[in-house]
Design a protein around this motif. Structure first.
Motif, PDB file in Angstrom:
ATOM      1  N   HIS A 162       0.862  -1.183   0.000  1.00 15.93           N
ATOM      2  CA  HIS A 162       0.000   0.000   0.000  1.00 15.93           C
ATOM      3  C   HIS A 162       0.890   1.223   0.000  1.00 15.93           C
ATOM      4  CE1 HIS A 162      -3.607   2.361   0.515  1.00 15.93           C
ATOM      5  NE2 HIS A 162      -2.998   3.039   1.477  1.00 15.93           N
ATOM      6  N   GLN A 163       0.733   2.075  -1.030  1.00 12.22           N
ATOM      7  CA  GLN A 163       1.590   3.243  -1.178  1.00 12.22           C
ATOM      8  C   GLN A 163       0.876   4.498  -0.697  1.00 12.22           C
ATOM      9  OE1 GLN A 163       3.490   3.639  -4.972  1.00 12.22           O
ATOM     10  NE2 GLN A 163       4.234   5.696  -4.576  1.00 12.22           N
ATOM     11  N   ILE A 164       1.575   5.281   0.142  1.00 15.60           N
ATOM     12  CA  ILE A 164       1.098   6.580   0.617  1.00 15.60           C
ATOM     13  C   ILE A 164       2.171   7.594   0.239  1.00 15.60           C
ATOM     14  CG2 ILE A 164       0.326   7.912   2.607  1.00 15.60           C
ATOM     15  CD1 ILE A 164      -0.165   5.226   4.039  1.00 15.60           C
ATOM     16  N   ASN A 165       1.862   8.459  -0.739  1.00 19.07           N
ATOM     17  CA  ASN A 165       2.873   9.336  -1.328  1.00 19.07           C
ATOM     18  C   ASN A 165       4.012   8.460  -1.847  1.00 19.07           C
ATOM     19  OD1 ASN A 165       1.365  11.682  -0.777  1.00 19.07           O
ATOM     20  ND2 ASN A 165       2.147  11.745   1.321  1.00 19.07           N
ATOM     21  N   ASN A 166       5.234   8.630  -1.340  1.00 16.73           N
ATOM     22  CA  ASN A 166       6.323   7.765  -1.804  1.00 16.73           C
ATOM     23  C   ASN A 166       6.710   6.706  -0.774  1.00 16.73           C
ATOM     24  OD1 ASN A 166       7.465   9.638  -0.027  1.00 16.73           O
ATOM     25  ND2 ASN A 166       9.478   9.463  -0.978  1.00 16.73           N
ATOM     26  N   ILE A 167       5.898   6.535   0.269  1.00 13.91           N
ATOM     27  CA  ILE A 167       6.135   5.504   1.282  1.00 13.91           C
ATOM     28  C   ILE A 167       5.297   4.276   0.938  1.00 13.91           C
ATOM     29  CG2 ILE A 167       5.987   4.918   3.724  1.00 13.91           C
ATOM     30  CD1 ILE A 167       8.069   7.048   3.032  1.00 13.91           C
ATOM     31  N   VAL A 168       5.929   3.103   0.959  1.00 11.78           N
ATOM     32  CA  VAL A 168       5.249   1.851   0.640  1.00 11.78           C
ATOM     33  C   VAL A 168       5.302   0.941   1.864  1.00 11.78           C
ATOM     34  CG1 VAL A 168       5.194  -0.187  -0.845  1.00 11.78           C
ATOM     35  CG2 VAL A 168       5.839   2.041  -1.792  1.00 11.78           C
ATOM     36  N   LEU A 169       4.135   0.531   2.340  1.00 14.25           N
ATOM     37  CA  LEU A 169       4.022  -0.394   3.457  1.00 14.25           C
ATOM     38  C   LEU A 169       3.369  -1.677   2.965  1.00 14.25           C
ATOM     39  CD1 LEU A 169       2.666   2.105   6.139  1.00 14.25           C
ATOM     40  CD2 LEU A 169       5.054   1.482   5.710  1.00 14.25           C
ATOM     41  N   GLY A 170       3.759  -2.808   3.555  1.00 15.76           N
ATOM     42  CA  GLY A 170       3.173  -4.059   3.084  1.00 15.76           C
ATOM     43  C   GLY A 170       3.464  -5.219   4.004  1.00 15.76           C
TER      44      GLY A 170
END
Length: 234
Positions: free
Chosen positions: A85-93
């Motif tokens: 899941h991308q928020i701006n240029n941060i990707v969490l998963g």
């Protein structure tokens, strides 16, 4: 009266011509236009496969008086599934993987006596966090890990007569980092390193430590990359 009307008409005509000429002399200003620049989005589910080299370390070299090397190298291969899941240029998963971990070490002790340890599989469930630079993702990862370890051999002098074997499934933790790049809108490739530690436990009659290192490459298929970003340029 006629002369007055003719003079007024001529004056009006000259005024209109001057105004028209003035309008023609003013350059038109360009209208700002928004340009849609497609930016890769990492959001979505993915599945993939990996292949690489694994190193397993134990303390069997100490337990056998140095006759058995404490580390071994072998092939690793497996499958992974996850979600980003991308928020701006941060990707969490989150990602889960499982596969083959083929490391075997054996020492012959003479008279048919030997001792052997091996690992055959490992698995993990990890969180991922990274920074996306358009189609390239730099990330760190960590979570729970599981692996097997087994030992077998034969003891007795001068001829082996006492075979033994034991196996365990170990639980531990894993940490790592990697880089992933999207070669198409749905296909990515990656390079990754993972360190796992499974602690020390009794195996057969000895306290056996197990830790592993994996260097692997992989390929993923993203089922959805989400909407592209819109960048306005003027």
């Amino acid at each position: 009266m006629r002369r007055i009307l003719l003079a007024a008409t001529s004056a009006l005509a000259m005024s209109a011509g001057i105004a028209q000429a003035a309008d023609l002399g003013v350059p038109r200003q360009p209208i700002a236009a928004a340009i849609i620049a497609p930016a890769f989005n990492w959001t979505g589910f993915y599945v993939g496969a990996n292949l690489g080299i694994g190193i397993a370390n134990t303390n069997y070299s100490v337990l056998t008086g140095g006759l058995l090397s404490g580390s071994g190298t072998g092939l690793v291969a497996g499958l992974q599934v996850g979600y980003n899941h991308q928020i701006n240029n941060i990707v969490l998963g989150v990602e889960g993987d499982a596969g083959y971990f083929g490391v075997t070490r054996r020492a012959d002790l003479g008279g048919g006596n030997f001792i052997q340890w091996r690992t055959q599989w490992d698995a993990s469930l990890r969180a991922r966090a990274g920074v996306a630079i358009d189609r390239t993702l730099l990330y760190v990862t960590g979570g729970l890990a599981a692996a097997d370890i087994s030992v077998r051999g034969a003891a007795g002098l001068p001829v082996a007569f006492f075979p033994f074997s034991a196996s365990q499934t170990r639980l531990g933790f894993t940490l790592g980092a990697g880089i992933e790049h999207a070669v198409t809108q749905n296909v990515t490739i990656r390079g990754e390193y993972l360190y796992s530690n499974y602690g020390t436990k009794i195996l057969n009659v000895d306290n056996v430590r197990l830790e592993t290192h994996k260097f692997r490459i992989g390929v993923n298929y993203l089922f959805s990359t989400g909407p592209s970003a819109v960048v306005a340029r003027y």
